[in-house]
Design a protein around this motif. Structure first.
Motif, mmCIF file in Angstrom:
data_model
loop_
_atom_site.group_PDB
_atom_site.id
_atom_site.type_symbol
_atom_site.label_atom_id
_atom_site.label_comp_id
_atom_site.label_asym_id
_atom_site.label_seq_id
_atom_site.Cartn_x
_atom_site.Cartn_y
_atom_site.Cartn_z
ATOM 1 N N THR A 86 0.864 -1.179 0.000
ATOM 2 C CA THR A 86 0.000 0.000 0.000
ATOM 3 C C THR A 86 0.899 1.226 0.000
ATOM 4 O OG1 THR A 86 -1.854 -1.063 1.128
ATOM 5 C CG2 THR A 86 -1.651 1.333 1.367
ATOM 6 N N SER A 87 0.742 2.075 -1.018
ATOM 7 C CA SER A 87 1.663 3.194 -1.175
ATOM 8 C C SER A 87 1.216 4.065 -2.333
ATOM 9 C CB SER A 87 3.075 2.662 -1.459
ATOM 10 O OG SER A 87 4.036 3.708 -1.493
ATOM 11 N N MET A 88 1.945 5.161 -2.511
ATOM 12 C CA MET A 88 1.793 5.975 -3.717
ATOM 13 C C MET A 88 2.915 5.574 -4.670
ATOM 14 S SD MET A 88 1.724 10.066 -4.229
ATOM 15 C CE MET A 88 1.387 10.806 -5.820
ATOM 16 N N TYR A 89 2.561 5.264 -5.902
ATOM 17 C CA TYR A 89 3.529 4.850 -6.902
ATOM 18 C C TYR A 89 3.669 5.944 -7.949
ATOM 19 C CZ TYR A 89 3.434 0.290 -4.773
ATOM 20 O OH TYR A 89 3.555 -0.736 -3.856
ATOM 21 N N LEU A 90 4.908 6.313 -8.201
ATOM 22 C CA LEU A 90 5.200 7.387 -9.135
ATOM 23 C C LEU A 90 6.014 6.864 -10.305
ATOM 24 C CD1 LEU A 90 6.139 10.082 -6.513
ATOM 25 C CD2 LEU A 90 4.337 10.361 -8.210
ATOM 26 N N CYS A 91 5.510 7.128 -11.494
ATOM 27 C CA CYS A 91 6.255 6.844 -12.712
ATOM 28 C C CYS A 91 7.022 8.103 -13.093
ATOM 29 C CB CYS A 91 5.292 6.455 -13.824
ATOM 30 S SG CYS A 91 6.077 6.188 -15.432
#
Lengths: 113, 111
Positions: A86-91
């Protein structure tokens, strides 16, 4: 302007599900990256790709895989989602010349229940 | 979504004042530095960059200062506005694939 598009902004998935996070860039950049961002831990590199079909592990690759079949698209795959993912994923993307700016997408908030 | 950086250093300034955000970088071989702004729920946004052959670079209302002797970077925001409220973090690169990002500073602008 550089545009990095993450198609899913908010996702809720169940433990054990396979999760795909998609990222598309429109600037013909060679390098693409996946980071996760957690409170107190900052940005951590999961995987990066410097060319089509090429990939390199970052600092925290465990539990993740990636796919880069086309230059403009870089996918992050969670084979079997767990609650600690569970997290924020950044491309992000960057030109092939090292030292240039990394440009980020808007992020994908993933909650695994 | 959950807020990023719940335990970040915080800087609180009055609207119209100047803000100075500091960053200590770690790698003496780093030759390229970037400042990012991240608003709540959004991805980091490029603000300004500087290369190691420069000490100062100015943009629109922002100035970045680089002191290589003490490995210190600062971001100055002139006439701070409520829209400047965000988390700011620096990044450093030595020319390789990996960029090192700082933890960030949360800027609050009081109206």
């Amino acid at each position: 302007d550089v545009k990095v598009t993450q198609s899913s902004r908010y996702l809720v998935k169940r433990t054990g599900e396979k999760v795909f996070l998609e990222c598309v860039q429109d600037m013909d950049h060679e390098n693409m990256f996946w980071y996760r961002q957690d409170p107190g831990l900052g940005l951590r590199l999961i995987y990066f790709s410097y060319d089509v079909k090429m990939k390199e592990k970052g600092d925290i690759p465990e539990g993740y895989s990636v796919s880069r079949e086309k230059k403009e698209r870089f996918s992050l795959i969670l084979e079997s989602a767990s609650t600690n993912q569970t997290s924020m994923y950044l491309c992000a993307t960057r030109t092939g010349h090292s030292g240039n700016t990394i440009y980020f997408g808007e992020g994908s908030w993933l909650t695994v229940v | 979504g959950e807020s990023v950086g719940l335990h970040l250093p915080t800087l609180s300034v009055q609207e119209g004042d100047n803000s100075i955000i500091n960053c200590a970088y770690s790698n003496s071989a780093s030759d390229y530095f970037i400042w990012y702004k991240q608003e709540s729920g959004k991805g980091p946004q490029f603000i300004i960059d500087i290369r190691s052959n420069m000490d100062k670079r100015q943009g629109q209302r922002v100035t970045v200062l680089l002191n290589k002797t003490v490995k210190h970077l600062s971001l100055q925001i002139a006439a701070t506005q409520p829209g400047d409220s965000a988390v700011y973090f620096c990044a450093e690169s030595d020319g390789g694939f990996k960029t090192i990002f700082g933890a960030g500073t949360r800027l609050f602008v009081k109206a």
